[in-house]
Design an enzyme around this catalytic site. Structure first.
Site, PDB file in Angstrom:
ATOM      1  CB  SER A   1      10.840  -7.265-112.411  1.00  0.00           C
ATOM      2  OG  SER A   1      10.216  -8.012-111.106  1.00  0.00           O
TER       3      SER A   1
ATOM      4  CG  HIS B   1       5.472  -6.982-112.852  1.00  0.00           C
ATOM      5  ND1 HIS B   1       6.176  -6.281-111.868  1.00  0.00           N
ATOM      6  CD2 HIS B   1       6.280  -8.035-112.796  1.00  0.00           C
ATOM      7  CE1 HIS B   1       7.246  -6.475-111.637  1.00  0.00           C
ATOM      8  NE2 HIS B   1       7.497  -7.735-112.305  1.00  0.00           N
TER       9      HIS B   1
ATOM     10  CG  ASP C   1       3.869  -3.828-110.846  1.00  0.00           C
ATOM     11  OD1 ASP C   1       3.829  -4.887-110.502  1.00  0.00           O
ATOM     12  OD2 ASP C   1       5.002  -3.504-111.299  1.00  0.00           O
TER      13      ASP C   1
END
Length: 386
Positions: free
Chosen positions: A227, A353, A314
């Site tokens: 991320s 995610h 995601d």
């Protein structure tokens, strides 16, 4: 007089009329709608409508004022990017990784700058867990002399190095035979200082160099970012490539192209995305804080194999941003001669995610990728689907 009363009492119709007349007003008040009985409901409806209008008006005022507040106080936008004040899970002692089920992990603190300490975890390969029981720093340092490769893990925003999904990934990597070294950037967890993109990159470079000093030159060292950590990772690897000492490979999990594109695509921006001046209000405020995380630029300066992992469902970093970054990397001149691989995970798997670690295919994907780069296979640009 008595006789007339007897007659009235003996007449049932007359008695019924008399009783009805006597009870009429009271009964009407209790049971009948009466001329004003139905007036309460319209008044209640009007009162509810007024409350709803006031609430909608306040929401509209808040909606309009938030962009101006963000523009006038850009530091607010920086806090929303980093979210370092969110320390979930709460009430955990980062000095005790054992409490998170990591019984072959040590906690230590490094000092990248004078007076600044950052918290670090070192998890050994799972097969060393018995030997690690009760051991201190010297033993952990000596464990790097094993032939097992090392992964430097750079986490995303919010939370700490002890976050649930992060701990689960450490366990998967440890079970696959890797050392895992992770830390909280300055301003996160129990690390000192305040967050900034430059500070995060400097901390990562310091920990990387600290590791290199303890590793045999034959021990392979990989950088893994997730991320927001993918932006830190590409910053780090760009610096390492510029000085001629890149890592053995770079893994980007759920990456984005740059922070402006990610902010524009983030779910939180949906309510403002089509507002005139959205870029000026929000995205320019990010840039004003010197926050860029320009991975799409960095891949043109990186010179090591790159593996990109991204889930199609995601909801935080949209899949198309990871795909776009892959296309940028696959056309990069600096990556010519290095393997660049993109592995998507189907929406049906519901990894979203931060749950790619749940994939039973992950250890094999990593092993195949790292083995192919170790074998010196070059210029391999592939897109795989588990």
């Amino acid at each position: 007089m008595r006789k007339r009363n007897n007659c009235e009492d003996s007449d049932p119709d007359l008695k019924q009329r008399r009783d009805r007349g006597a009870a009429g007003p009271a009964a009407g008040n209790r049971q009948g709608p009466g001329p004003g009985g139905g007036m309460g409901k319209p008044f209640r409806r009007l009162g509810l409508l007024r409350k709803m209008k006031k609430m909608m008006l306040w929401l509209l005022v808040v909606y309009v004022f938030i962009p101006f507040i963000v523009k006038l106080c850009p530091s607010i936008q920086a806090k929303l990017v980093f979210l370092n004040f969110v320390k979930m899970p709460y009430f955990i002692d980062l000095k005790r990784p054992l409490d998170r089920g990591l019984n072959h992990t040590r906690n230590l603190y490094l000092e990248p700058e004078a007076g600044l300490k950052i918290g670090v975890w070192h998890t050994t390969p799972a097969l060393m867990w018995r030997a690690a029981e009760g051991k201190q720093g010297d033993w952990y340092d000596s464990s790097f002399s094993s032939s097992h490769p090392v992964i430097l893990y750079l986490h995303g925003n919010a939370g700490t190095r002890g976050g649930d999904h992060r701990v689960q990934l450490y366990k998967v990597l440890s079970s696959s035979g890797y050392h895992v070294v992770t830390f909280d950037y300055r301003g996160w967890g129990d690390s000192g200082g305040a967050p900034s993109e430059g500070g995060m990159t400097s901390d990562s470079l310091f920990v990387y160099d600290w590791l290199k000093q303890r590793l045999d030159h034959k021990t392979r060292l990989y950088v893994w970012g997730h991320s927001l950590g993918t932006g830190v990772a590409t910053n780090l690897v760009r610096r390492l490539s510029d000085r001629g000492s890149p890592p053995d490979a770079l893994v980007l999990e759920s990456p984005f192209t740059n922070i402006r594109e990610e902010a524009r695509s983030h779910p939180f921006s949906r309510v403002y995305r089509y507002l005139p001046g959205f870029d000026w209000f929000f995205l320019d405020s990010i840039t004003a804080n010197n926050i860029r995380f320009a991975s799409d630029e960095n891949v043109n300066h990186i010179s090591c194999p790159v593996l990109i992992l991204h889930a199609e469902d995601d909801a935080v970093v949209p899949f198309h941003l990871g795909k776009q970054l892959y296309h940028e990397a696959s056309q990069s001149k600096s990556l010519s001669g290095h393997k660049v691989q993109f592995v998507p995970f189907s929406s049906a798997l519901a990894y979203d995610h931060k749950f790619i670690y749940m994939s039973p295919e992950l250890p094999g994907i990593l092993s195949d990728f790292f083995s192919s780069t170790a074998d010196g296979r070059s210029h391999l640009k592939t897109l795989d689907r588990p």
